[in-house]
Design a protein around this motif. Structure first.
Motif, PDB file in Angstrom:
ATOM      1  N   ALA A  36     -74.312 -29.948 -35.028  1.00 31.17           N
ATOM      2  CA  ALA A  36     -74.688 -31.295 -34.598  1.00 31.17           C
ATOM      3  C   ALA A  36     -73.902 -32.293 -35.432  1.00 31.17           C
ATOM      4  O   ALA A  36     -73.529 -32.005 -36.585  1.00 31.17           O
ATOM      5  N   ARG A  37     -73.635 -33.452 -34.877  1.00 22.52           N
ATOM      6  CA  ARG A  37     -72.894 -34.451 -35.637  1.00 22.52           C
ATOM      7  C   ARG A  37     -73.377 -35.850 -35.320  1.00 22.52           C
ATOM      8  O   ARG A  37     -74.025 -36.085 -34.286  1.00 22.52           O
ATOM      9  N   ALA A  38     -73.048 -36.766 -36.228  1.00 20.57           N
ATOM     10  CA  ALA A  38     -73.460 -38.164 -36.076  1.00 20.57           C
ATOM     11  C   ALA A  38     -72.361 -39.061 -36.610  1.00 20.57           C
ATOM     12  O   ALA A  38     -71.566 -38.669 -37.472  1.00 20.57           O
ATOM     13  N   LYS A  39     -72.327 -40.291 -36.110  1.00 19.58           N
ATOM     14  CA  LYS A  39     -71.418 -41.304 -36.645  1.00 19.58           C
ATOM     15  C   LYS A  39     -72.221 -42.286 -37.468  1.00 19.58           C
ATOM     16  O   LYS A  39     -73.251 -42.801 -37.020  1.00 19.58           O
ATOM     17  N   ILE A  40     -71.753 -42.552 -38.680  1.00 23.71           N
ATOM     18  CA  ILE A  40     -72.441 -43.429 -39.625  1.00 23.71           C
ATOM     19  C   ILE A  40     -71.571 -44.653 -39.878  1.00 23.71           C
ATOM     20  O   ILE A  40     -70.379 -44.537 -40.170  1.00 23.71           O
ATOM     21  N   SER A  41     -72.178 -45.812 -39.753  1.00 15.04           N
ATOM     22  CA  SER A  41     -71.477 -47.080 -39.991  1.00 15.04           C
ATOM     23  C   SER A  41     -72.089 -47.765 -41.199  1.00 15.04           C
ATOM     24  O   SER A  41     -73.312 -47.946 -41.260  1.00 15.04           O
ATOM     25  N   MET A  42     -71.254 -48.121 -42.156  1.00 17.46           N
ATOM     26  CA  MET A  42     -71.731 -48.771 -43.380  1.00 17.46           C
ATOM     27  C   MET A  42     -71.086 -50.146 -43.518  1.00 17.46           C
ATOM     28  O   MET A  42     -69.880 -50.302 -43.306  1.00 17.46           O
ATOM     29  N   ARG A  43     -71.894 -51.152 -43.864  1.00 16.24           N
ATOM     30  CA  ARG A  43     -71.388 -52.487 -44.164  1.00 16.24           C
ATOM     31  C   ARG A  43     -71.305 -52.645 -45.681  1.00 16.24           C
ATOM     32  O   ARG A  43     -72.232 -52.262 -46.413  1.00 16.24           O
ATOM     33  N   VAL A  44     -70.192 -53.205 -46.124  1.00 12.15           N
ATOM     34  CA  VAL A  44     -69.866 -53.295 -47.550  1.00 12.15           C
ATOM     35  C   VAL A  44     -70.009 -54.740 -48.003  1.00 12.15           C
ATOM     36  O   VAL A  44     -69.417 -55.648 -47.408  1.00 12.15           O
ATOM     37  N   ALA A  45     -70.787 -54.970 -49.052  1.00 12.64           N
ATOM     38  CA  ALA A  45     -71.035 -56.324 -49.538  1.00 12.64           C
ATOM     39  C   ALA A  45     -69.764 -56.943 -50.107  1.00 12.64           C
ATOM     40  O   ALA A  45     -68.905 -56.230 -50.650  1.00 12.64           O
ATOM     41  N   PRO A  46     -69.606 -58.268 -49.997  1.00 10.54           N
ATOM     42  CA  PRO A  46     -68.442 -58.941 -50.584  1.00 10.54           C
ATOM     43  C   PRO A  46     -68.283 -58.597 -52.060  1.00 10.54           C
ATOM     44  O   PRO A  46     -69.261 -58.595 -52.818  1.00 10.54           O
ATOM     45  N   GLY A  47     -67.061 -58.283 -52.446  1.00  5.85           N
ATOM     46  CA  GLY A  47     -66.788 -57.846 -53.809  1.00  5.85           C
ATOM     47  C   GLY A  47     -66.674 -56.345 -53.937  1.00  5.85           C
ATOM     48  O   GLY A  47     -66.181 -55.835 -54.951  1.00  5.85           O
ATOM     49  N   GLY A  48     -67.118 -55.613 -52.936  1.00  3.50           N
ATOM     50  CA  GLY A  48     -67.000 -54.167 -52.943  1.00  3.50           C
ATOM     51  C   GLY A  48     -65.695 -53.705 -52.336  1.00  3.50           C
ATOM     52  O   GLY A  48     -64.968 -54.476 -51.714  1.00  3.50           O
ATOM     53  N   ASP A  49     -65.406 -52.437 -52.505  1.00  7.57           N
ATOM     54  CA  ASP A  49     -64.193 -51.824 -51.970  1.00  7.57           C
ATOM     55  C   ASP A  49     -64.601 -50.821 -50.894  1.00  7.57           C
ATOM     56  O   ASP A  49     -65.374 -49.894 -51.154  1.00  7.57           O
ATOM     57  N   ALA A  50     -64.086 -51.013 -49.684  1.00  7.60           N
ATOM     58  CA  ALA A  50     -64.516 -50.172 -48.558  1.00  7.60           C
ATOM     59  C   ALA A  50     -64.195 -48.703 -48.798  1.00  7.60           C
ATOM     60  O   ALA A  50     -65.007 -47.822 -48.491  1.00  7.60           O
ATOM     61  N   GLY A  51     -63.015 -48.410 -49.338  1.00 11.63           N
ATOM     62  CA  GLY A  51     -62.654 -47.022 -49.589  1.00 11.63           C
ATOM     63  C   GLY A  51     -63.548 -46.360 -50.610  1.00 11.63           C
ATOM     64  O   GLY A  51     -63.962 -45.201 -50.447  1.00 11.63           O
ATOM     65  N   GLU A  52     -63.864 -47.072 -51.683  1.00  7.58           N
ATOM     66  CA  GLU A  52     -64.760 -46.525 -52.699  1.00  7.58           C
ATOM     67  C   GLU A  52     -66.164 -46.311 -52.141  1.00  7.58           C
ATOM     68  O   GLU A  52     -66.842 -45.335 -52.497  1.00  7.58           O
ATOM     69  N   HIS A  53     -66.601 -47.208 -51.272  1.00  5.71           N
ATOM     70  CA  HIS A  53     -67.926 -47.047 -50.681  1.00  5.71           C
ATOM     71  C   HIS A  53     -67.978 -45.838 -49.746  1.00  5.71           C
ATOM     72  O   HIS A  53     -68.986 -45.128 -49.701  1.00  5.71           O
ATOM     73  N   LEU A  54     -66.903 -45.604 -49.011  1.00  2.54           N
ATOM     74  CA  LEU A  54     -66.876 -44.425 -48.152  1.00  2.54           C
ATOM     75  C   LEU A  54     -66.894 -43.150 -48.995  1.00  2.54           C
ATOM     76  O   LEU A  54     -67.557 -42.167 -48.638  1.00  2.54           O
ATOM     77  N   ALA A  55     -66.215 -43.189 -50.129  1.00  2.76           N
ATOM     78  CA  ALA A  55     -66.243 -42.037 -51.029  1.00  2.76           C
ATOM     79  C   ALA A  55     -67.654 -41.798 -51.572  1.00  2.76           C
ATOM     80  O   ALA A  55     -68.109 -40.650 -51.690  1.00  2.76           O
ATOM     81  N   ALA A  56     -68.355 -42.882 -51.915  1.00  2.00           N
ATOM     82  CA  ALA A  56     -69.727 -42.745 -52.414  1.00  2.00           C
ATOM     83  C   ALA A  56     -70.646 -42.191 -51.331  1.00  2.00           C
ATOM     84  O   ALA A  56     -71.519 -41.345 -51.608  1.00  2.00           O
ATOM     85  N   LEU A  57     -70.464 -42.650 -50.104  1.00  2.00           N
ATOM     86  CA  LEU A  57     -71.265 -42.128 -48.995  1.00  2.00           C
ATOM     87  C   LEU A  57     -70.980 -40.644 -48.794  1.00  2.00           C
ATOM     88  O   LEU A  57     -71.907 -39.847 -48.592  1.00  2.00           O
ATOM     89  N   THR A  58     -69.728 -40.254 -48.869  1.00  3.07           N
ATOM     90  CA  THR A  58     -69.368 -38.841 -48.703  1.00  3.07           C
ATOM     91  C   THR A  58     -70.010 -37.984 -49.780  1.00  3.07           C
ATOM     92  O   THR A  58     -70.542 -36.898 -49.504  1.00  3.07           O
ATOM     93  N   ARG A  59     -69.977 -38.464 -51.052  1.00  4.20           N
ATOM     94  CA  ARG A  59     -70.624 -37.705 -52.140  1.00  4.20           C
ATOM     95  C   ARG A  59     -72.110 -37.546 -51.888  1.00  4.20           C
ATOM     96  O   ARG A  59     -72.684 -36.469 -52.095  1.00  4.20           O
TER      97      ARG A  59
END
Length: 449
Positions: A308-331
Motif C-alpha cells: 500500500a502507498r500514500a502521498k504525503i504533502s508537507m508545508r515548510v515554515a518560513p526560515g526552514g529548508d524544504a530539503g532538510e524537512h523532507l529528510a526529517a520526514l523520511t527519517r
C-alpha cells in the motif's frame, strides 16, 4: 491621484470583458489534451497586451508552457516594475458540482464565477486595468510577465528567468497571485510556507493471503500504512516529526467562527494543533496525507493486502529548508514503520518558503496606495500555501523589492468548485496598482526608489 482613480473605473468594463474572454479558454496545462488551449490563451494575452500599448510583446517557452513577456520602457531615471500573473488554471473537477459552467463566466451577487476568474486571470486583468488607466504611458517602466504553468509547479520558470533575464530585470516585482484579508480589507503577503512531498510505500508480503487463514499472524500492508501515517501527528493534531522549523506570525485576530465559516468545517469537528490560527497557518509546519493507493471498497475481498502507498504533502515554515524537512520526514517514517515492514520513500517536489522584509519606501508606497484604494489599512499576512516561484524571483533578482498582492478573498475558493472573483475587489486591486505605479514614478514630487 483622484483623476487616476476615476480612469481605473472608466477602463474596468472593457477589462472585465477581456477577463471573461480569457476565462472561456480552458487553459489547463496539467491536462495534455488541453495544451493547445494554453497556447491559445498565451496568444490571447499577447494580443491584449499589444493592444494596451506595449511595444515589445513576446511569447516565450523554455521547454514548458508558453509565457508572455510585454515591455514598456522606463522614462529616463525612472524605475522598472515587473507585474506577474499566470494564465494557466487548475482543472475544473466535477463540472456537475458547479452552479454554472466552469468556463462560462457568470455573475451572481457581485461575484464573477468561473475557473480562473480569480486565480489568476484576474491578476492579468489587474495589470491591464492599471496600465490602461495610465493611458498606456505610466511614469515607470512596466514589464508584464504572464506565466503558463504555475498551477503545475512552474517547472520551467528558472529556465525562463535565466534565458530572459535582461527582459525581466526590474527594480520592483509585483506578484498578483495571493489573497486579501476580506473583501473590504487588503493584504500584503509577507511570508509563504514552502512545500515538500513524497510517496511512501510499505510492503509486508510477496502476495496476498486469505485473511481468515493468516489474519492475526502476519501484518497486512494497509494496517501498517495506517499506523505509520497516524504517527505523523500527536493527539492534538500537531506535527510529530522531529527537527522541523517554526517561525513567528503576525498578531492578527482570527476567531474560531471565521475559521469555521471560511473552511466549511462541519458541526462538531474541532480544529487541530496548538497556538494561534495565524501561527498554525503561516508559521508552523503542517503535514497532510493527500492520496492513498490500495484496494478499493468496491473491489475488496478477504485478503491481506501485500502493498500500500500514500502521498504525503508537507508545508515548510518560513526560515526552514524544504530539503532538510523532507529528510526529517523520511527519517521519521523509517523510525516509525511498525513490525519490520519494508519501506520505500520516493522524494517528490520541493518548494522553498519565503519571508519578505516589507519595510522601506517601496512598501510604504504600496501601503499608502492600498489605503487610498481600499479605504482601509492593509494587513500584513502570511500564506499557508506555497508559491515556490517567489523564491525563484528572489534568487534571480536579489536586489529587487518583491510585493505579493492579489485579488482573491476568503470566499474565492481557488482550486475548488465554484471559484469566483469579487468584482469590488478587482476594482480596488486595480486602483491600488495604478496608484503604486504613479508613486513609484514620482507622483507628488517624490519617488519611492
Amino acid at each position: 491621484m483622484t483623476d487616476l482613480i476615476a480612469r481605473v473605473r472608466d477602463v474596468l468594463p472593457a477589462v472585465r470583458a477581456d477577463l471573461e474572454d480569457l476565462v472561456r479558454i480552458e487553459s489547463v496545462w496539467a491536462d495534455p489534451a488541453r495544451r493547445d488551449e494554453v497556447r491559445r490563451s498565451a496568444q490571447a494575452v499577447s494580443k491584449l497586451l499589444s493592444e494596451a500599448g506595449f511595444d515589445d510583446v513576446r511569447i516565450v517557452a523554455e521547454g514548458g508552457a508558453p509565457a508572455v513577456i510585454a515591455r514598456h520602457p522606463a522614462p529616463p531615471g525612472a524605475p522598472t516594475v515587473l507585474l506577474y500573473a499566470h494564465h494557466d488554471v487548475q482543472p475544473e473537477g466535477d463540472a456537475r458540482q458547479w452552479h454554472s459552467p466552469p468556463f462560462e463566466p457568470t455573475e451572481r451577487d457581485g461575484r464573477l464565477y468561473g475557473r480562473g476568474t480569480a486565480d489568476d486571470k484576474a491578476g492579468i486583468a489587474t495589470h491591464l486595468a492599471a496600465f490602461r488607466a495610465h493611458g498606456g504611458n505610466p511614469p515607470v517602466g512596466v514589464t508584464v510577465f504572464v506565466e503558463g504553468e504555475e498551477e503545475s509547479g512552474s517547472p520551467s520558470l528558472a529556465r525562463l528567468l535565466a534565458a530572459h533575464r535582461d527582459l525581466l530585470a526590474a527594480d520592483v516585482i509585483v506578484i498578483a497571485d495571493s489573497d486579501n484579508w476580506s473583501t473590504e480589507t487588503p493584504s500584503l503577503t509577507v511570508s509563504l510556507r514552502g512545500l515538500a512531498d513524497c510517496v511512501v510505500e510499505v510492503a509486508t508480503l510477496d502476495h496476498g493471503l486469505h485473511s481468515g487463514m493468516w489474519g492475526g499472524v502476519v501484518p497486512d500492508a494497509l494496517t501498517v500504512l495506517v499506523r505509520l501515517l497516524a504517527s505523523l501527528h500527536d493527539d492534538d493534531g500537531n506535527v510529530a516529526v522531529a527537527g522541523l522549523h517554526q517561525a513567528t506570525a503576525a498578531d492578527v485576530d482570527y476567531p474560531p467562527e471565521r475559521v469555521r465559516t471560511d473552511t466549511g468545517l462541519l458541526d462538531g469537528v474541532d480544529e487541530i494543533g496548538s497556538g494561534t490560527v495565524a501561527q498554525r497557518l503561516w508559521a508552523k509546519p503542517s503535514i497532510t496525507v493527500i492520496g492513498i493507493d490500495t484496494t478499493s471498497v468496491a473491489q475488496s475481498s478477504n485478503t491481506l493486502i501485500p502493498r500500500a502507498r500514500a502521498k504525503i504533502s508537507m508545508r515548510v515554515a518560513p526560515g526552514g529548508d524544504a530539503g532538510e524537512h523532507l529528510a526529517a520526514l523520511t527519517r521519521h517514517l523509517e523510525q516509525h514503520t511498525p513490525w519490520g515492514a519494508q519501506l520505500t520513500v520516493t522524494p517528490g517536489d520541493l518548494g522553498e518558503p519565503y519571508a519578505i522584509d516589507a519595510s522601506g519606501p517601496v512598501y510604504d508606497a504600496a501601503r499608502e496606495s492600498f489605503r487610498q484604494a481600499w479605504g482601509h489599512e492593509p494587513v500584513d499576512t502570511g500564506v499557508g500555501g506555497s508559491i515556490p516561484f517567489i523564491a525563484e524571483f528572489a534568487r534571480a533578482f536579489p536586489e529587487a523589492k518583491i510585493l505579493v498582492t492579489g485579488v482573491e478573498d476568503p470566499d474565492t475558493q481557488a482550486h475548488s468548485i465554484n471559484e469566483s472573483l469579487h468584482l469590488g475587489v478587482l476594482e480596488r486591486a486595480a486602483t491600488a496598482e495604478a496608484l503604486l505605479l504613479a508613486r513609484l514614478g514620482g507622483a507628488n514630487g517624490s519617488t519611492a526608489l
